[in-house]
Scaffold this motif. Structure first.
Motif, mmCIF file in Angstrom:
data_model
loop_
_atom_site.group_PDB
_atom_site.id
_atom_site.type_symbol
_atom_site.label_atom_id
_atom_site.label_comp_id
_atom_site.label_asym_id
_atom_site.label_seq_id
_atom_site.Cartn_x
_atom_site.Cartn_y
_atom_site.Cartn_z
ATOM 1 N N ALA A 26 0.838 -1.195 0.000
ATOM 2 C CA ALA A 26 0.000 0.000 0.000
ATOM 3 C C ALA A 26 0.874 1.247 0.000
ATOM 4 N N ASN A 51 -3.890 3.830 -3.808
ATOM 5 C CA ASN A 51 -4.273 2.556 -3.194
ATOM 6 C C ASN A 51 -5.374 1.803 -3.923
ATOM 7 N N ARG A 103 -4.645 -2.032 -5.059
ATOM 8 C CA ARG A 103 -5.504 -3.173 -4.710
ATOM 9 C C ARG A 103 -5.906 -3.953 -5.967
ATOM 10 N N TYR A 126 0.562 -11.525 -1.131
ATOM 11 C CA TYR A 126 -0.251 -10.317 -1.277
ATOM 12 C C TYR A 126 0.014 -9.446 -0.056
ATOM 13 N N TYR A 151 -0.424 -6.167 0.281
ATOM 14 C CA TYR A 151 -1.200 -4.932 0.360
ATOM 15 C C TYR A 151 -1.951 -4.785 1.687
ATOM 16 N N VAL A 152 -2.709 -5.796 2.090
ATOM 17 C CA VAL A 152 -3.578 -5.675 3.259
ATOM 18 C C VAL A 152 -2.782 -5.359 4.520
#
Length: 185
Positions: free
Chosen positions: A53, A67, A71, A90, A92-93
């Motif tokens: 992010a 963002n 995503r 992944y 990002y989260v």
């Protein structure tokens, strides 16, 4: 052999309009890579790492600007990895959760990690790659990595197609010796 490939941030700048092209090119690249042998062994295992992010920082609303696309591109990477049977991390989260904290300031201009941000990212990446908590950083290991990076500038090579190759092998036994070894084909 393992290929760890980081994609998504630069590609995400094409926005939603570029997503289909990105997915198609990524699938083609994965299919091509799965047929290659770099060391005479079977094709490499492949792990994709999606983009982290972005962070809103004073004067730069990088999260607000980037963002949504990050995503989308990370999700596209997850789909491609599932279809091609390759690994994916992944990030990002987990990075979004940390970067959304007011005053975290783990980036420079919202997208380039600071030293503290690098630590957070490396921990997220480690958990995603190995499914466990990372070991505690040790100063001598950090020094070895820095030294190895300097050495790599002198030990990389070019292939016939003009690609540069630097291979780092991470030793699974991090407690007994330095983690990186330079190899030259």
């Amino acid at each position: 052999d393992v290929v760890v490939a980081f994609f998504g941030f630069n590609e995400s700048l094409a926005g939603e309009a570029g997503l289909g092209d990105f997915e198609g090119r990524l699938r083609e690249w994965l299919q091509s890579l799965r047929t290659k042998s770099f060391t005479g062994k079977p094709a490499p295992r492949i792990v994709l790492v999606g983009p982290p992010a972005a962070e809103n920082v004073a004067g730069v609303a990088a999260a607000d600007l980037n963002n949504a696309n990050l995503r989308l591109y990370g999700a596209a990477m997850k789909r491609a990895a599932a279809e091609q049977g390759v690994g994916v991390v992944y990030v990002y989260v987990e990075t979004a959760a940390v970067l959304e904290s007011p005053g975290s300031d783990l980036t420079i201009i919202g997208v380039h990690f600071t030293q503290e941000g690098d630590l957070v990212f490396s921990q997220v990446l480690f958990r995603g790659m190995f499914g466990r908590q990372p070991p505690q950083p040790r100063p001598e290991m950090v020094r070895a990595i820095i030294d190895c990076k300097v050495i790599s500038l002198h030990t990389d090579m070019s292939t016939k197609t003009g690609e540069r190759i630097v291979v780092l092998v991470v030793d699974d036994n991090l407690d007994e010796k330095y983690p990186l070894v330079m190899l030259k084909r």
